[in-house]
Design a protein around this motif. Structure first.
Motif, mmCIF file in Angstrom:
data_model
loop_
_atom_site.group_PDB
_atom_site.id
_atom_site.type_symbol
_atom_site.label_atom_id
_atom_site.label_comp_id
_atom_site.label_asym_id
_atom_site.label_seq_id
_atom_site.Cartn_x
_atom_site.Cartn_y
_atom_site.Cartn_z
ATOM 1 N N MET A 329 38.906 42.030 34.718
ATOM 2 C CA MET A 329 39.539 41.680 35.987
ATOM 3 C C MET A 329 38.643 40.792 36.840
ATOM 4 O O MET A 329 37.433 40.706 36.660
ATOM 5 C CB MET A 329 39.889 42.949 36.769
ATOM 6 C CG MET A 329 38.682 43.725 37.280
ATOM 7 S SD MET A 329 39.159 45.208 38.191
ATOM 8 C CE MET A 329 37.596 45.663 38.969
ATOM 9 N N TYR A 331 37.708 40.655 40.730
ATOM 10 C CA TYR A 331 37.756 41.637 41.818
ATOM 11 C C TYR A 331 37.405 40.992 43.149
ATOM 12 O O TYR A 331 36.441 40.227 43.255
ATOM 13 C CB TYR A 331 36.785 42.787 41.525
ATOM 14 C CG TYR A 331 36.559 43.723 42.691
ATOM 15 C CD1 TYR A 331 37.566 44.602 43.097
ATOM 16 C CD2 TYR A 331 35.356 43.721 43.378
ATOM 17 C CE1 TYR A 331 37.363 45.466 44.167
ATOM 18 C CE2 TYR A 331 35.134 44.575 44.447
ATOM 19 C CZ TYR A 331 36.147 45.447 44.838
ATOM 20 O OH TYR A 331 35.943 46.289 45.902
ATOM 21 N N HIS A 351 43.356 39.872 35.219
ATOM 22 C CA HIS A 351 44.053 40.414 36.380
ATOM 23 C C HIS A 351 43.228 40.161 37.641
ATOM 24 O O HIS A 351 41.999 40.105 37.590
ATOM 25 C CB HIS A 351 44.268 41.932 36.240
ATOM 26 C CG HIS A 351 44.792 42.350 34.907
ATOM 27 N ND1 HIS A 351 46.115 42.296 34.574
ATOM 28 C CD2 HIS A 351 44.144 42.804 33.788
ATOM 29 C CE1 HIS A 351 46.273 42.715 33.328
ATOM 30 N NE2 HIS A 351 45.088 43.020 32.829
#
Length: 801
Positions: A329, A331, A351
């Motif tokens: 991911m 962040y 993501h």
């Protein structure tokens, strides 16, 4: 093929010989000779020496110290030396090695210092990431165009050759300078010029490959850099024919290789024997009862220390898993302007996850107190940037400021206590924010915000599969890790490498949130994971400097309060014992463990806040029971794996192609930074000069330093703490299953065939015998433990004298 395409392809080929370098604020450990991994180790270090000038083997003094400490088995050493054709005793051979090395050590003069000086000046100005108060003109147009604009105004640039009228494109410049050279010489020329400043080259290479925010705003390419460099070389009349510049081969390399193999075999033999012995006594699947809690740590070597002490403090089960917890991911923390890639550099984020406030009152308190602290930080930043203002401020502030400076210098431990109290008064992000993990059907850049339910289930199931989990306790803690340090440009090198040099707490919070999701748990149960209703997943973060484990427990229900209280108490006990061990390893009194580690965390003059991953040498892939009764001295990466729950070998394949590759990067970074710190490391922190929030110089300028500082490796000037050994990986699994993985991944087999690391398998289906990888997917037996143990147990006892 057009000339432009030929130049482009030649640059790409040449660039493989220089390792990528990440900005120091997100330091990523990587093999500095990654571009040579397709060659046998001995050949690779010889070629790298010719191109970069670095030594490839430990020094005679390092080997002598290892012998004196008993770290090299004399019988093994004699066998290695004999096989290599050496008959003299080790001490004589080490003396010979030292004499030969001293005779060949020299610093060749270069006619390109002037070119390097100009280039590094403008590279530092162009590649700055937020530190400079005055920006280089026209950065948005790209490096070559910006350089073209300032070159005519730079008095250090000679008014000779093509530099006086630079073409509009870098390709035209390169083509013009290389007009008298055949195309067959282009790759060697580019290799030599890219290797001239490998630090800057590595940073440009990584930045162009990553194509992040800074690259998008201010683009730079190796092509543009080479065009500027070749134009400057043309201006000073430098000879760029690579055949005129080479370094003689290291005459001590073969001898050093024999010593190194003996040292590695000594370490590996002890590790393999310990694993094989424990393999015989592994539980056959009978339940030992439900542990009070299960804690999952990063495979980082520092986790081995705290895990050992946690297990000793109570009925706890610990596991090892890559510290990004399997969620690739990007962040973005609360109230931050930028996102960070929180996954290993071999993966791309899939993501975007951000922290969102869920508690207005706590958020308001956080914002108010943080505002006060940020104001103070801005004052300090102004002082650092403006000497005149600094003098005026100190004079106005008077004795109060002087006392504060004295406290930071003389009693850093007390300062840590004050800072700790101040930090505790400011609510942490996790106290009023939750990671936004639910799929939002929106994008940030190219990344979807959050995760779908199917993706959540996949990440959770993958984690449990890779670790071989079948049972769950009432509390399951995913524990990321971060370091704490003051005034340290290399602070990110002490954070989580699996999170690209960032703290691992956010990743732990994401996986805990995923596993607490009712839909996810229901889907996992359908897949066979028997998660009890009373199991609660929570996150935590291990402070590797102070050995403290902080639990993020705001969502833990009251029904688990007693479990949580007991866990906290036992973590405090584990911290005291782990901190004592860490303090002792740094030469301090073990009885001062917690206070000493806190002092190091707060002392702005401390060059060695902790040891990081120094000492790393082994990687064990298997159940924790194989190593739980063994003190591995913080030298081994530990990844949980149960072959019996992985019938198709998919989990093993994921571990070998992911974590094992990353640990090999870490290992080689530490290895080369130790064997030749001047070339592959970064020298002493005492003389570091941070530049542009991207790296450090040694002194006033020059090339960016590419590796670890001496203080991360050396206990003293002549005393190496890190033992420069190539990684020894030990896997507990059927040997044919490992062979199948290697057969499907030629890049892994190549690493092994070329001796960049070793691999030993303890096969539980073959009487727990150990097999060492040779090459070409072939194995040789190390020993058959069952027979060896039987012979030992039936041997007659020696008579007392």
């Amino acid at each position: 093929m057009s000339t432009e395409s030929t130049i482009h392809d030649s640059i790409d080929t040449a660039a493989t010989t220089v390792g990528s370098l990440w900005p120091i604020h997100s330091f990523v450990t990587a093999n500095p000779l990654a571009g040579f991994e397709d060659q046998e180790f001995s050949e690779a270090v010889a070629q790298a020496a010719d191109l970069l000038g670095g030594r490839g083997y430990p020094s005679a003094e390092t080997f002598r110290a290892a012998l004196q400490r008993g770290q090299i088995d004399l019988e093994i050493l004699d066998a290695e030396l004999s096989e290599a054709g050496y008959e003299n005793d080790p001490e004589t051979l080490l003396d010979r090695m030292a004499e030969v090395t001293d005779a060949t050590d020299s610093d060749p003069d270069t006619s390109t210092d002037r070119v390097d000086q100009v280039l590094t000046k403008w590279l530092s100005a162009f590649l700055d990431e937020g530190s400079a108060h005055w920006s280089m003109p026209n950065r948005k147009a790209g490096f070559y165009t910006a350089f073209r604009g300032v070159a005519e105004h730079d008095s250090e640039v000679p008014s000779e050759g093509i530099i006086t009228d630079l073409p509009e494109t870098p390709t035209e410049t390169i083509e013009t300078v290389l007009a008298s050279y055949s195309e067959s010489q282009w790759v060697p020329i580019f290799e030599q010029q890219l290797a001239a400043l490998p630090g800057w080259t590595g940073l440009i290479k990584q930045r162009a490959d990553d194509d992040g925010a800074w690259q998008s705003a201010y683009p730079i390419s190796l092509e543009g850099y080479l065009a500027a460099r070749l134009a400057l070389l043309d201006a000073v009349g430098a000879d760029i024919d690579p055949s005129n510049d080479s370094i003689d081969p290291d005459p001590a390399a073969e001898l050093a290789g024999a010593f190194l193999r003996a040292w590695e075999e000594t370490y590996r033999g002890d590790l393999v024997e310990a694993v094989a012995t424990e393999s015989q006594s592994l539980n056959d699947g009978d339940s030992l009862g439900r542990p009070d809690a299960q804690l999952v740590f990063c495979i980082d070597t520092r986790s081995e220390v705290i895990r050992r002490h946690i297990e000793a403090a109570g009925d706890y089960e610990t596991h090892g898993y890559a510290g990004f917890f399997g969620v690739p991911m990007e962040y973005q923390g609360y109230d931050t302007d930028v996102s960070v890639a929180a996954c290993p550099p071999i993966l791309d984020p899939q993501h975007h996850v951000t922290d969102v406030p869920t508690d207005d009152e706590t958020q308001e308190s956080h914002d108010r107190l943080t505002g006060i602290r940020e104001t103070a930080d801005e004052i300090i930043e102004t002082l650092e940037a403006n000497a005149a203002t600094a003098y005026g401020f100190v004079e106005t502030a008077g004795s109060g400021y002087g006392l504060a400076l004295a406290a930071r210098t003389l009693v850093p431990g007390r300062v840590h206590d004050l800072f700790d109290a101040a930090e505790n008064s400011v609510p942490d992000d996790h106290e009023f924010c939750d990671p936004l993990v639910h799929h939002q059907h929106t994008y940030t850049g190219d990344l979807p915000v959050g995760l779908t339910t199917e993706e959540k289930v996949e990440y959770a199931a993958t984690a449990f599969d890779l670790m071989g989990w079948e049972a769950f306790s009432r509390l399951v803690v995913f524990t990321g890790h971060a370091s704490e340090t003051a005034n340290n440009p290399y602070d990110s090198s002490l954070d989580c490498g699996a999170c690209a040099g960032n703290p691992g707490g956010p990743n732990a919070r994401v996986l805990a949130a995923i596993c607490n999701d009712d839909e996810v748990r229901a889907a996992l149960r359908e897949q066979g994971f028997a998660i009890p209703e009373d199991t609660v997943f929570l996150a935590g973060e291990h402070n590797t400097t102070t050995a403290e484990v902080e639990l993020y427990d705001s969502d833990v229900p009251e029904s688990h309060a007693a479990d949580l209280e007991q866990l906290r108490a036992d973590l405090a006990t584990a911290r005291e014992n782990a901190a004592a061990e860490c303090a002792e390893s740094m030469g301090a009194d073990a009885s001062s463990g917690v206070s000493e580690t806190e002092r190091r965390a707060a002392d702005w003059a401390e060059t060695r806040p902790e040891w990081g991953l120094a000492g790393n040498a082994g990687f064990v892939i298997g159940p924790r029971e194989l190593t739980s009764d063994v003190d591995l001295d913080g030298r081994a990466f530990l990844h949980s794996y149960d072959w019996s729950t992985d019938p198709d070998g998919e989990a093993l394949e994921a571990i070998l192609t992911g974590p094992m590759v990353v640990t090999q990067w870490i290992n080689t970074q530490y290895y080369f930074s130790t064997v030749d710190n001047a070339v592959y490391g970064s020298g002493s922190k005492v003389t570091h000069n941070p530049v542009g929030n991207i790296g450090v110089y040694q002194g006033n300028g020059g090339d960016l330093m590419t590796g670890l500082p001496l203080q991360s490796l050396m206990a003293a000037d002549d005393d190496s703490y890190h033992q420069p050994l190539r990684l020894s990986t030990v896997i507990h699994a059927p040997v044919d299953r490992v062979t199948d993985v290697l057969a499907d991944h030629a890049e892994l087999a190549d690493l092994l065939d070329n001796n960049w690391l070793s691999l030993t398998v303890v096969d539980p289906r073959q009487d727990h015998s150990a097999f060492e990888y040779e090459r070409d997917l072939e194995w040789s037996p190390v020993f058959e433990l069952a027979d060896a143990e039987l012979a030992e147990s039936t041997a007659p006892a020696a008579a007392d004298d």
